[in-house]
Design a protein around this motif. Sequence first.
Motif, PDB file in Angstrom:
ATOM      1  N   GLN A   8       0.827  -1.206   0.000  1.00 43.32           N
ATOM      2  CA  GLN A   8       0.000   0.000   0.000  1.00 43.32           C
ATOM      3  C   GLN A   8       0.864   1.261   0.000  1.00 43.32           C
ATOM      4  OE1 GLN A   8      -3.425   0.053  -0.320  1.00 43.32           O
ATOM      5  NE2 GLN A   8      -2.931   2.203  -0.747  1.00 43.32           N
ATOM      6  N   HIS A   9       2.000   1.199   0.703  1.00 38.77           N
ATOM      7  CA  HIS A   9       2.914   2.351   0.716  1.00 38.77           C
ATOM      8  C   HIS A   9       3.347   2.707  -0.701  1.00 38.77           C
ATOM      9  CE1 HIS A   9       6.460   4.820   1.567  1.00 38.77           C
ATOM     10  NE2 HIS A   9       7.130   4.024   0.748  1.00 38.77           N
ATOM     11  N   TRP A  10       3.707   1.710  -1.498  1.00 38.98           N
ATOM     12  CA  TRP A  10       4.200   1.971  -2.852  1.00 38.98           C
ATOM     13  C   TRP A  10       3.063   2.310  -3.816  1.00 38.98           C
ATOM     14  CZ3 TRP A  10       8.974   3.216  -3.468  1.00 38.98           C
ATOM     15  CH2 TRP A  10       9.947   2.716  -2.588  1.00 38.98           C
ATOM     16  N   ILE A  11       1.878   1.749  -3.565  1.00 41.26           N
ATOM     17  CA  ILE A  11       0.711   2.140  -4.370  1.00 41.26           C
ATOM     18  C   ILE A  11       0.430   3.628  -4.182  1.00 41.26           C
ATOM     19  CG2 ILE A  11      -1.811   1.922  -4.542  1.00 41.26           C
ATOM     20  CD1 ILE A  11      -1.497  -1.076  -4.056  1.00 41.26           C
ATOM     21  N   ASN A  12       0.508   4.082  -2.937  1.00 43.56           N
ATOM     22  CA  ASN A  12       0.316   5.503  -2.646  1.00 43.56           C
ATOM     23  C   ASN A  12       1.437   6.345  -3.240  1.00 43.56           C
ATOM     24  OD1 ASN A  12      -1.942   4.769  -1.187  1.00 43.56           O
ATOM     25  ND2 ASN A  12      -0.919   4.859   0.806  1.00 43.56           N
ATOM     26  N   HIS A  13       2.660   5.841  -3.137  1.00 41.78           N
ATOM     27  CA  HIS A  13       3.822   6.586  -3.620  1.00 41.78           C
ATOM     28  C   HIS A  13       3.725   6.875  -5.114  1.00 41.78           C
ATOM     29  CE1 HIS A  13       8.043   7.869  -3.808  1.00 41.78           C
ATOM     30  NE2 HIS A  13       8.151   7.107  -4.888  1.00 41.78           N
ATOM     31  N   TYR A  14       3.317   5.870  -5.882  1.00 39.98           N
ATOM     32  CA  TYR A  14       3.219   6.037  -7.337  1.00 39.98           C
ATOM     33  C   TYR A  14       1.807   6.427  -7.787  1.00 39.98           C
ATOM     34  CZ  TYR A  14       7.889   4.079  -7.885  1.00 39.98           C
ATOM     35  OH  TYR A  14       9.251   3.864  -7.834  1.00 39.98           O
ATOM     36  N   ASP A  15       0.881   6.555  -6.828  1.00 41.72           N
ATOM     37  CA  ASP A  15      -0.515   6.879  -7.151  1.00 41.72           C
ATOM     38  C   ASP A  15      -1.033   5.960  -8.258  1.00 41.72           C
ATOM     39  OD1 ASP A  15      -2.918   8.215  -6.910  1.00 41.72           O
ATOM     40  OD2 ASP A  15      -2.382   9.772  -8.373  1.00 41.72           O
ATOM     41  N   SER A  16      -0.747   4.670  -8.104  1.00 38.20           N
ATOM     42  CA  SER A  16      -1.007   3.728  -9.204  1.00 38.20           C
ATOM     43  C   SER A  16      -2.463   3.294  -9.334  1.00 38.20           C
ATOM     44  CB  SER A  16      -0.126   2.478  -9.033  1.00 38.20           C
ATOM     45  OG  SER A  16      -0.371   1.854  -7.795  1.00 38.20           O
ATOM     46  N   ILE A  17      -3.323   3.744  -8.421  1.00 38.53           N
ATOM     47  CA  ILE A  17      -4.752   3.491  -8.613  1.00 38.53           C
ATOM     48  C   ILE A  17      -5.366   4.561  -9.510  1.00 38.53           C
ATOM     49  CG2 ILE A  17      -7.013   3.442  -7.464  1.00 38.53           C
ATOM     50  CD1 ILE A  17      -5.738   2.052  -5.124  1.00 38.53           C
ATOM     51  N   ASN A  18      -4.999   5.812  -9.250  1.00 39.33           N
ATOM     52  CA  ASN A  18      -5.550   6.912 -10.053  1.00 39.33           C
ATOM     53  C   ASN A  18      -4.834   7.101 -11.378  1.00 39.33           C
ATOM     54  OD1 ASN A  18      -7.480   7.657  -8.057  1.00 39.33           O
ATOM     55  ND2 ASN A  18      -5.857   8.665  -6.892  1.00 39.33           N
ATOM     56  N   SER A  19      -3.519   6.865 -11.391  1.00 41.95           N
ATOM     57  CA  SER A  19      -2.768   7.125 -12.622  1.00 41.95           C
ATOM     58  C   SER A  19      -1.947   5.924 -13.081  1.00 41.95           C
ATOM     59  CB  SER A  19      -1.823   8.321 -12.394  1.00 41.95           C
ATOM     60  OG  SER A  19      -0.938   8.075 -11.304  1.00 41.95           O
ATOM     61  N   GLY A  20      -2.311   4.740 -12.592  1.00 45.88           N
ATOM     62  CA  GLY A  20      -1.607   3.524 -13.002  1.00 45.88           C
ATOM     63  C   GLY A  20      -2.581   2.401 -13.285  1.00 45.88           C
ATOM     64  N   TYR A  21      -2.110   1.146 -13.057  1.00 49.22           N
ATOM     65  CA  TYR A  21      -2.921  -0.029 -13.415  1.00 49.22           C
ATOM     66  C   TYR A  21      -3.544  -0.737 -12.213  1.00 49.22           C
ATOM     67  CZ  TYR A  21      -0.538   0.493 -17.913  1.00 49.22           C
ATOM     68  OH  TYR A  21      -0.046   0.973 -19.099  1.00 49.22           O
ATOM     69  N   ASN A  22      -3.220  -0.339 -10.999  1.00 52.61           N
ATOM     70  CA  ASN A  22      -3.852  -0.971  -9.836  1.00 52.61           C
ATOM     71  C   ASN A  22      -5.318  -0.540  -9.737  1.00 52.61           C
ATOM     72  OD1 ASN A  22      -0.775  -0.753  -8.901  1.00 52.61           O
ATOM     73  ND2 ASN A  22      -1.769  -2.400  -7.756  1.00 52.61           N
ATOM     74  N   THR A  23      -6.157  -1.443  -9.311  1.00 48.68           N
ATOM     75  CA  THR A  23      -7.586  -1.139  -9.209  1.00 48.68           C
ATOM     76  C   THR A  23      -8.114  -1.241  -7.786  1.00 48.68           C
ATOM     77  OG1 THR A  23      -8.090  -3.450  -9.726  1.00 48.68           O
ATOM     78  CG2 THR A  23      -8.087  -1.883 -11.562  1.00 48.68           C
ATOM     79  N   ALA A  24      -7.273  -1.681  -6.824  1.00 47.02           N
ATOM     80  CA  ALA A  24      -7.725  -1.837  -5.442  1.00 47.02           C
ATOM     81  C   ALA A  24      -6.559  -1.630  -4.492  1.00 47.02           C
ATOM     82  CB  ALA A  24      -8.328  -3.222  -5.226  1.00 47.02           C
ATOM     83  N   THR A  25      -6.897  -1.268  -3.266  1.00 49.52           N
ATOM     84  CA  THR A  25      -5.871  -1.106  -2.242  1.00 49.52           C
ATOM     85  C   THR A  25      -5.401  -2.478  -1.763  1.00 49.52           C
ATOM     86  OG1 THR A  25      -7.587  -1.008  -0.548  1.00 49.52           O
ATOM     87  CG2 THR A  25      -6.796   1.091  -1.448  1.00 49.52           C
TER      88      THR A  25
END
Length: 266
Positions: free
Chosen positions: A211-228
């Motif tokens: 979750q730390h790295w998902i937040n760091h790269y903002d990969s839900i809003n501007s990447g390919y992740n779809t969930a926390t």
Amino acid sequence: MPDAKSDLKDDGELKEFFYQLKTLEKDHFYAKIWHIDIISAKDKKSAKAQIESELDVILAEKITKKETKAEFKIFIVELTNEWRKHWTTVHVCKVCETPYTHLMKKQMNEYCNSEVCSDRCNLLVRKDKIDEYRLQYGKSPPCIYKITNKESGMVYIGQTTQPVTLRWYQHMFHLTGTKFHEHVLNSKIDDWQFEVIEVVKDVKTLNEREQHWINHYDSINSGYNTATAKAEDKSKKRQKSQDASSNNDDKKEEENHEYKQSTENL
């Protein structure tokens, strides 16, 4: 059911006997256990007679050519204190915390190790031990990885305790219909860059670090992740995988039964 008091003679006391009843089917390499339990009687002969009466079966300890009436082979032995403790002591499953005894497990045809109540819980213990082995011997340390689209710069963040090369292969060739995999499907393998961005020392913190790295790269809003990276999401995926495995085992067992029936009719 016979009156237990009628079995007492003078100062004699009832004894406990452990017994197994096994089938006499000729088409098996070994007899199958049909019933297992503990019974109280004054002696072995009385215990056998009581079992035959209660279950309405004919039993034999030894099967010979002269023995034609027996329906089941019986193994029966007087319980020592040591074996009584083995069969009747109540344990608590280390996975689901269900109380059980070894006798209960045998009666339910559960042949897992002594720490758990069932084969299903045994699978979970086995997975934990594999993870511990990987961590201890460094075969596959848990890590957080990043997959980057070289052209757009968009990233996908993931976690794994598998070898990272295997996880990379799974993303590229075992597509599941997610947002990320839809983009993979419409591209070439050399459009992507795979890298490990953190090796995690404590496997229990994997979700937190992902979750730390998902937040760091903002990969839900501007990447390919779809969930926390929620722990319950991972647990559901693991449970779904285990249920699928269990269904496959049930299907194989059913197919084997059907095959056996078909061969018997030949």
